[in-house]
Motif scaffolding. Structure first.
Motif, PDB file in Angstrom:
ATOM      1  N   VAL A  95       0.830  -1.214   0.000  1.00 43.05           N
ATOM      2  CA  VAL A  95       0.000   0.000   0.000  1.00 43.05           C
ATOM      3  C   VAL A  95       0.863   1.262   0.000  1.00 43.05           C
ATOM      4  CG1 VAL A  95      -1.765   1.302   1.244  1.00 43.05           C
ATOM      5  CG2 VAL A  95      -1.935  -1.195   1.078  1.00 43.05           C
ATOM      6  N   PRO A  96       1.806   1.430   0.967  1.00 44.27           N
ATOM      7  CA  PRO A  96       2.646   2.644   0.890  1.00 44.27           C
ATOM      8  C   PRO A  96       3.554   2.673  -0.330  1.00 44.27           C
ATOM      9  CG  PRO A  96       3.411   1.189   2.643  1.00 44.27           C
ATOM     10  CD  PRO A  96       2.088   0.663   2.194  1.00 44.27           C
ATOM     11  N   ILE A  97       3.993   1.510  -0.819  1.00 44.44           N
ATOM     12  CA  ILE A  97       4.789   1.501  -2.051  1.00 44.44           C
ATOM     13  C   ILE A  97       3.956   2.051  -3.206  1.00 44.44           C
ATOM     14  CG2 ILE A  97       5.792  -0.029  -3.803  1.00 44.44           C
ATOM     15  CD1 ILE A  97       6.932  -1.704  -1.538  1.00 44.44           C
ATOM     16  N   GLY A  98       2.678   1.672  -3.271  1.00 43.44           N
ATOM     17  CA  GLY A  98       1.794   2.208  -4.297  1.00 43.44           C
ATOM     18  C   GLY A  98       1.596   3.702  -4.150  1.00 43.44           C
ATOM     19  N   ILE A  99       1.469   4.190  -2.911  1.00 41.45           N
ATOM     20  CA  ILE A  99       1.288   5.623  -2.671  1.00 41.45           C
ATOM     21  C   ILE A  99       2.512   6.406  -3.148  1.00 41.45           C
ATOM     22  CG2 ILE A  99       1.111   7.387  -0.869  1.00 41.45           C
ATOM     23  CD1 ILE A  99      -0.596   5.411   0.733  1.00 41.45           C
ATOM     24  N   PHE A 100       3.704   5.975  -2.737  1.00 44.48           N
ATOM     25  CA  PHE A 100       4.925   6.698  -3.107  1.00 44.48           C
ATOM     26  C   PHE A 100       5.208   6.585  -4.606  1.00 44.48           C
ATOM     27  CE2 PHE A 100       5.583   6.796   1.407  1.00 44.48           C
ATOM     28  CZ  PHE A 100       6.401   7.894   1.629  1.00 44.48           C
ATOM     29  N   GLY A 101       4.966   5.407  -5.192  1.00 47.34           N
ATOM     30  CA  GLY A 101       5.202   5.249  -6.624  1.00 47.34           C
ATOM     31  C   GLY A 101       4.314   6.153  -7.453  1.00 47.34           C
ATOM     32  N   LEU A 102       3.044   6.256  -7.069  1.00 48.11           N
ATOM     33  CA  LEU A 102       2.127   7.129  -7.804  1.00 48.11           C
ATOM     34  C   LEU A 102       2.470   8.604  -7.589  1.00 48.11           C
ATOM     35  CD1 LEU A 102      -0.707   8.702  -8.340  1.00 48.11           C
ATOM     36  CD2 LEU A 102      -0.192   6.697  -9.714  1.00 48.11           C
ATOM     37  N   THR A 103       2.956   8.942  -6.391  1.00 48.99           N
ATOM     38  CA  THR A 103       3.379  10.318  -6.123  1.00 48.99           C
ATOM     39  C   THR A 103       4.537  10.707  -7.034  1.00 48.99           C
ATOM     40  OG1 THR A 103       2.662  10.164  -3.814  1.00 48.99           O
ATOM     41  CG2 THR A 103       4.232  11.906  -4.358  1.00 48.99           C
ATOM     42  N   VAL A 104       5.490   9.791  -7.215  1.00 48.58           N
ATOM     43  CA  VAL A 104       6.601  10.043  -8.143  1.00 48.58           C
ATOM     44  C   VAL A 104       6.066  10.307  -9.543  1.00 48.58           C
ATOM     45  CG1 VAL A 104       8.601   8.997  -9.284  1.00 48.58           C
ATOM     46  CG2 VAL A 104       8.299   8.731  -6.818  1.00 48.58           C
ATOM     47  N   ASN A 105       5.149   9.473 -10.005  1.00 51.21           N
ATOM     48  CA  ASN A 105       4.619   9.581 -11.359  1.00 51.21           C
ATOM     49  C   ASN A 105       3.896  10.908 -11.565  1.00 51.21           C
ATOM     50  OD1 ASN A 105       3.597   9.131 -13.901  1.00 51.21           O
ATOM     51  ND2 ASN A 105       2.323   7.394 -13.342  1.00 51.21           N
ATOM     52  N   VAL A 106       2.965  11.236 -10.667  1.00 46.66           N
ATOM     53  CA  VAL A 106       2.158  12.446 -10.820  1.00 46.66           C
ATOM     54  C   VAL A 106       3.011  13.699 -10.694  1.00 46.66           C
ATOM     55  CG1 VAL A 106       0.344  13.820  -9.738  1.00 46.66           C
ATOM     56  CG2 VAL A 106      -0.005  11.381 -10.102  1.00 46.66           C
ATOM     57  N   THR A 107       3.901  13.727  -9.691  1.00 45.84           N
ATOM     58  CA  THR A 107       4.711  14.924  -9.466  1.00 45.84           C
ATOM     59  C   THR A 107       5.660  15.178 -10.624  1.00 45.84           C
ATOM     60  OG1 THR A 107       4.607  14.473  -7.090  1.00 45.84           O
ATOM     61  CG2 THR A 107       6.214  16.093  -7.821  1.00 45.84           C
ATOM     62  N   ALA A 108       6.293  14.120 -11.120  1.00 43.09           N
ATOM     63  CA  ALA A 108       7.185  14.282 -12.274  1.00 43.09           C
ATOM     64  C   ALA A 108       6.413  14.752 -13.493  1.00 43.09           C
ATOM     65  CB  ALA A 108       7.904  12.967 -12.564  1.00 43.09           C
ATOM     66  N   ASN A 109       5.256  14.159 -13.738  1.00 45.40           N
ATOM     67  CA  ASN A 109       4.452  14.507 -14.906  1.00 45.40           C
ATOM     68  C   ASN A 109       4.058  15.976 -14.887  1.00 45.40           C
ATOM     69  OD1 ASN A 109       2.022  14.897 -16.559  1.00 45.40           O
ATOM     70  ND2 ASN A 109       2.055  12.694 -16.850  1.00 45.40           N
ATOM     71  N   THR A 110       3.483  16.430 -13.781  1.00 45.84           N
ATOM     72  CA  THR A 110       2.980  17.800 -13.749  1.00 45.84           C
ATOM     73  C   THR A 110       4.103  18.834 -13.667  1.00 45.84           C
ATOM     74  OG1 THR A 110       2.563  17.369 -11.402  1.00 45.84           O
ATOM     75  CG2 THR A 110       0.681  17.356 -12.866  1.00 45.84           C
ATOM     76  N   SER A 111       5.188  18.523 -12.957  1.00 44.77           N
ATOM     77  CA  SER A 111       6.285  19.487 -12.894  1.00 44.77           C
ATOM     78  C   SER A 111       6.931  19.663 -14.258  1.00 44.77           C
ATOM     79  CB  SER A 111       7.328  19.059 -11.857  1.00 44.77           C
ATOM     80  OG  SER A 111       7.940  17.838 -12.213  1.00 44.77           O
ATOM     81  N   VAL A 112       7.052  18.569 -15.021  1.00 46.12           N
ATOM     82  CA  VAL A 112       7.603  18.672 -16.374  1.00 46.12           C
ATOM     83  C   VAL A 112       6.658  19.462 -17.274  1.00 46.12           C
ATOM     84  CG1 VAL A 112       8.150  17.333 -18.452  1.00 46.12           C
ATOM     85  CG2 VAL A 112       9.078  16.635 -16.249  1.00 46.12           C
ATOM     86  N   GLN A 113       5.363  19.195 -17.190  1.00 46.68           N
ATOM     87  CA  GLN A 113       4.410  19.944 -18.007  1.00 46.68           C
ATOM     88  C   GLN A 113       4.447  21.439 -17.687  1.00 46.68           C
ATOM     89  OE1 GLN A 113       0.637  18.752 -19.395  1.00 46.68           O
ATOM     90  NE2 GLN A 113       0.678  16.775 -18.357  1.00 46.68           N
ATOM     91  N   MET A 114       4.513  21.773 -16.402  1.00 48.28           N
ATOM     92  CA  MET A 114       4.463  23.185 -16.023  1.00 48.28           C
ATOM     93  C   MET A 114       5.734  23.933 -16.402  1.00 48.28           C
ATOM     94  SD  MET A 114       1.619  24.124 -14.986  1.00 48.28           S
ATOM     95  CE  MET A 114       2.199  25.735 -14.470  1.00 48.28           C
ATOM     96  N   ALA A 115       6.859  23.216 -16.490  1.00 45.90           N
ATOM     97  CA  ALA A 115       8.116  23.867 -16.844  1.00 45.90           C
ATOM     98  C   ALA A 115       8.342  23.918 -18.347  1.00 45.90           C
ATOM     99  CB  ALA A 115       9.281  23.141 -16.166  1.00 45.90           C
ATOM    100  N   THR A 116       7.371  23.439 -19.132  1.00 46.37           N
ATOM    101  CA  THR A 116       7.527  23.344 -20.579  1.00 46.37           C
ATOM    102  C   THR A 116       6.680  24.395 -21.288  1.00 46.37           C
ATOM    103  OG1 THR A 116       7.874  20.959 -20.398  1.00 46.37           O
ATOM    104  CG2 THR A 116       7.305  21.801 -22.566  1.00 46.37           C
ATOM    105  N   ASP A 117       7.262  25.081 -22.272  1.00 45.21           N
ATOM    106  CA  ASP A 117       6.485  25.981 -23.114  1.00 45.21           C
ATOM    107  C   ASP A 117       5.386  25.187 -23.822  1.00 45.21           C
ATOM    108  OD1 ASP A 117       8.146  28.008 -22.385  1.00 45.21           O
ATOM    109  OD2 ASP A 117       9.358  27.966 -24.206  1.00 45.21           O
ATOM    110  N   PRO A 118       4.155  25.706 -23.881  1.00 47.32           N
ATOM    111  CA  PRO A 118       3.060  24.955 -24.493  1.00 47.32           C
ATOM    112  C   PRO A 118       3.350  24.472 -25.913  1.00 47.32           C
ATOM    113  CG  PRO A 118       2.199  26.838 -23.311  1.00 47.32           C
ATOM    114  CD  PRO A 118       3.687  26.971 -23.277  1.00 47.32           C
ATOM    115  N   ALA A 119       4.091  25.246 -26.712  1.00 47.26           N
ATOM    116  CA  ALA A 119       4.377  24.830 -28.087  1.00 47.26           C
ATOM    117  C   ALA A 119       5.302  23.625 -28.149  1.00 47.26           C
ATOM    118  CB  ALA A 119       5.000  25.997 -28.858  1.00 47.26           C
ATOM    119  N   MET A 120       5.987  23.319 -27.039  1.00 46.01           N
ATOM    120  CA  MET A 120       6.904  22.182 -26.981  1.00 46.01           C
ATOM    121  C   MET A 120       6.327  21.009 -26.195  1.00 46.01           C
ATOM    122  SD  MET A 120       9.969  22.417 -28.370  1.00 46.01           S
ATOM    123  CE  MET A 120      11.081  23.639 -29.095  1.00 46.01           C
ATOM    124  N   ARG A 121       5.155  21.175 -25.627  1.00 54.53           N
ATOM    125  CA  ARG A 121       4.660  20.215 -24.642  1.00 54.53           C
ATOM    126  C   ARG A 121       4.448  18.818 -25.226  1.00 54.53           C
ATOM    127  NH1 ARG A 121       0.484  23.217 -21.546  1.00 54.53           N
ATOM    128  NH2 ARG A 121       2.246  24.126 -20.445  1.00 54.53           N
TER     129      ARG A 121
END
Length: 491
Positions: free
Chosen positions: A374-400
């Motif tokens: 259960v906690p492995i699933g929580i931390f693994g999903l946190t890695v996935n979501v945080t990486a995904n959104t931080s990369v999207q937010m740091a990217t110019d929309p034309a390059m997304r």
């Protein structure tokens, strides 16, 4: 049809007049939400607020389901609820059909490889196409193609004419559609909700996918044993009606319009150079590459623990996967509740994920091992979501589109590449060694990348006391040097 990135994967909500300018919560690359305002060729913003849209709240914490207040995203989300369930049903039915036709586990592996091969071969080119094309019509085309593939398999299976090469062809066709569908869906989320709700929406997408992961296989099992695999394929094919209708009912005027990249030469190389020159993009992608390759090989480890370590059979394997899915769902909902996607959260979650794998590797009993899923699933999903959104937010929309295609290719392509190596270690030295090795690689990678980002951002580790308790944190070097000078002067 979703691939789970949360991948189906954050910004501090904007407080500026333009939604394309997210608020910075802290300086340095450990908090990359302060992405530059993307601009068009003449310096004009390329991501514009839709008419009638409300300004995002300045609060860093939002309600768990706040993005569902946006009509376009609500239609998208409801469509994905149905199609994700159908996707998981088809995955189970597809593997079972191949096994029943051939009696070969290798044939099942070939089917899986064919579905992921197009992403490894053409994923970056898919990102180039997505940056050139309007997202909503593109998704209408890809979702229709995947729905027709499911219906074709249903017809062949129910009529009794299906052969294994039909399934191979269908898997490859779905993989080809995913090459464009995946980055299009990832980047379209920001067009529906804007920067202020991006993490919440990406997190809810992951929760959506994990919920379907719990429901879809169970429904598929009932259909397969009750009426046959063809009906599972039929449900999957029909399930795409929901997202297609949702896309058609969206209001174009409420989308956050993004200027599309013009057709030109060298756009793939341009995308790679863009990522390589930005630490806030390249290092999170490198981190998810390490974790996806070495830390996410759960089919190898969990089956070995169920069979070789605890001698509990398929029931234990199903239990491990179910508990991990519950943890992933909880992690997605917690990420939806959290209002920011700082890189320090990503680094901490990745270290916690790897450390929990090491602890689970040494678990002496089946129930302790199962509870740690259960906690492995929580931390693994946190890695996935945080990486995904931080990369999207740091990217110019034309390059997304190009950036998210690279992100998904690295994350999704890691496990097929790392599985043979991890499987060899597990066979040669035992499941405990294999599982612990995957966790150690994740911890080392996260720690190393965290230190690199801290150094790039001019930060240093500071030890101190806060209300009588020790506290470890990163602070700007200038602040630490000033404090040392003050202490020297006082002495």
């Amino acid at each position: 049809m979703s691939t789970g990135s949360g991948a189906d994967s954050a910004p501090a909500p904007a407080t500026h007049d333009s939604p394309s300018t997210p608020r910075s919560d802290a300086s340095g690359p450990l908090d990359p939400a302060a992405a530059r305002k993307p601009a068009g060729p003449q310096g004009t913003p390329v991501e514009q607020r839709p008419s009638g849209a409300r300004r995002p709240s300045g609060s860093s914490r939002s309600s768990m389901f706040s993005s569902l207040r946006i009509r376009n995203y609500r239609l998208f989300f409801l469509g994905q609820v149905v199609s994700n369930t159908g996707t998981w049903m088809q995955r189970i039915a597809q593997d079972w059909l191949v096994l029943s036709l051939t009696g070969s586990s290798a044939a099942v592996g070939i089917t899986t490889a064919l579905q992921f091969l197009p992403m490894l071969l053409f994923g970056l080119y898919g990102g180039v196409l997505v940056d050139r094309l309007p997202k909503r019509p593109t998704l209408l085309a890809t979702q229709t193609a995947m729905g027709l593939t499911g219906l074709a398999l249903a017809f062949l299976t129910l009529s009794g004419h299906v052969q294994v090469w039909h399934v191979y062809l269908a898997a490859f066709a779905v993989g080809l559609a995913t090459v464009v569908d995946n980055p299009a869906r990832q980047s379209f989320v920001s067009e529906m909700v804007g920067p202020g709700q991006l993490q919440n929406a990406v997190s809810l997408n992951s929760a959506n996918f994990q919920s379907a992961r719990l429901v879809g296989p169970a429904v598929a099992g009932v259909l397969i044993t009750g009426v046959g695999t063809g009906w599972a394929f039929l449900f999957n094919g029909l399930s795409f009606v929901a997202p297609i209708v949702g896309l058609l009912l969206m209001r174009a005027r409420e989308l956050h319009m993004v200027e599309r990249a013009p057709r030109g030469k060298g756009q793939l190389r341009e995308g790679l150079n863009y990522v390589a020159g930005r630490p806030e993009l390249i290092w999170p992608i490198v981190l998810v590459g390490f974790i996806g390759t070495f830390g996410f090989n759960f089919p190898v480890w969990l089956s070995a623990y169920a069979d070789d370590v605890f001698h509990a059979g398929a029931g234990a394997y199903s239990l491990f996967n179910t508990l991990m899915a519950i943890g992933s769902l909880a992690g997605a909902l917690l990420a939806a509740r959290r209002g920011t996607a700082r890189l320090r959260v990503l680094i901490a979650a990745a270290i916690g994920f790897g450390a929990l794998e090491v602890v689970a590797a040494t678990a002496p009993s089946l129930w302790l091992f199962a509870l740690l899923m259960v906690p492995i699933g929580i931390f693994g999903l946190t890695v996935n979501v945080t990486a995904n959104t931080s990369v999207q937010m740091a990217t110019d929309p034309a390059m997304r589109g190009r950036v998210m295609a690279l992100f998904m290719m690295v994350f999704m392509g890691g496990s097929p590449l790392g599985a043979p190596l991890v499987g060899w270690v597990t066979d040669a030295y035992g499941p405990r060694v294999g599982f612990a090795l995957g966790g150690l690689v994740s911890v080392v990678a996260a720690t190393t990348i965290g230190l690199i980002l801290a150094r790039i951002g001019g930060l240093r580790l500071a030890l101190g006391w806060h209300h009588g308790h020790p506290r470890v944190r990163f602070v700007p070097k200038e602040r630490t040097e000033q404090r040392e000078e003050q202490l020297a002067t006082a002495a």
